[in-house]
Write a protein that holds these residues in place. Structure first.
Motif, short mmCIF file in Angstrom:
data_model
loop_
_atom_site.label_atom_id
_atom_site.label_comp_id
_atom_site.label_asym_id
_atom_site.label_seq_id
_atom_site.Cartn_x
_atom_site.Cartn_y
_atom_site.Cartn_z
N GLN A 188 0.54 -0.79 0.36
CA GLN A 188 -0.10 0.27 0.30
C GLN A 188 0.97 1.33 -0.02
O GLN A 188 2.04 1.24 0.00
N LYS A 189 0.37 2.65 -0.21
CA LYS A 189 1.25 3.75 -0.28
C LYS A 189 1.08 4.08 1.29
O LYS A 189 0.96 3.16 2.46
N VAL A 190 2.35 4.84 0.96
CA VAL A 190 2.57 4.73 2.25
C VAL A 190 3.04 7.02 2.80
O VAL A 190 3.22 7.24 1.85
N THR A 191 2.74 6.69 3.73
CA THR A 191 2.33 7.94 4.66
C THR A 191 3.51 8.59 5.55
O THR A 191 3.22 7.96 6.66
N PHE A 192 4.29 9.44 4.89
CA PHE A 192 5.27 9.62 6.19
C PHE A 192 5.41 10.95 7.57
O PHE A 192 5.81 10.79 7.87
N GLN A 228 4.39 10.93 -0.64
CA GLN A 228 4.47 9.65 -1.55
C GLN A 228 4.15 9.85 -3.27
O GLN A 228 3.46 10.73 -3.19
N TYR A 249 4.04 4.39 -6.26
CA TYR A 249 4.62 3.06 -5.86
C TYR A 249 4.40 1.32 -6.61
O TYR A 249 3.07 1.99 -7.99
#
Lengths: 111, 112
Positions: free
Chosen positions: A97-101, B45, B48
């Motif tokens: 899944q996408k990653v949120t920093f 992001q 991906y």
């Protein structure tokens, strides 16, 4: 992904323990807490991760509260080289899944 | 040595001139990702990829394209760059999205 909240900045005296807090009140049961740090404008570097038990490695310790709604990264003896931005993120382990920093905490270690 | 490489490291270009930033990893990772970093906004992001030919949008995909034709490579394409794409870009890879990510050294892009 659950969101995290971190203070924008903190100071710590060299040689003392640096305690960096992170709130993740909406964390799901299968989400891990990860910590990364970024020194200057280098690529972020992995520090540690955990699910619910406290974790320790050669870099740091991670303390996760029993309700898992917050955690603390501990650098036991901060040095000037620990001055960096520290990111706390929550992720499903193994999930694609996408990653949120987020914006992280700028830690300044003071001589 | 296990690493993620990006090229170029620095790039100055003009509005509208197509460019590609390459990213390569030698760890046989399935998951690769692109981030941009801007002052006060942290790491965001862009896109991906879960594996070859499988990609998905991150939080800020507008104005970018990606492709994953080989497992080791994940280029970022700016078909018509604009000044608001001036930023520091990072590529990262991991076994999966939830695993430890390894980051490249970054590409600093200036669009005039």
């Amino acid at each position: 992904d659950a969101k995290t909240t971190q203070p924008p900045s903190m100071d710590c005296a060299e040689g003392r323990a640096a305690n960096l807090p992170c709130n993740h009140s909406t964390i799901s049961g299968n989400e891990y807490v990860y910590w990364y740090r970024q020194i200057h404008s280098q690529g972020p570097q992995y520090i540690i991760h955990g699910l619910k038990n406290n974790e320790t490695n050669e870099m740091a310790s991670l303390i996760i509260t029993e309700d898992r709604k917050s955690s603390t990264l501990i650098l036991p003896h901060a040095t000037l080289r620990d001055t960096a931005v520290y990111y706390c993120i929550v992720r499903v382990f193994g999930g694609y899944q996408k990653v949120t920093f987020g914006t992280g905490t700028k830690l300044q270690v003071i001589p | 040595e296990a690493q993620v490489t990006q090229n170029p490291r620095y790039l100055i270009t003009v509005t509208g001139k197509k460019l590609t930033v390459t990213c390569s990893q030698n760890m046989n990772h399935e998951y690769m990702s692109w981030y941009r970093q801007d002052p006060g906004l942290g790491l965001r992001q862009i896109y991906y990829s879960m594996n070859v030919e499988v990609t998905d949008k991150g939080d800020v995909p507008e104005g970018y394209k990606v492709s994953r034709k080989e497992k080791r490579n994940f280029p970022l394409i700016l078909e018509s760059p604009s000044p608001n794409q001036t930023s520091l870009y990072f590529c990262a890879s991991s076994w999966s999205g939830g695993e430890t990510q390894y980051f490249g050294p970054g590409t600093r892009l200036l669009v005039l």
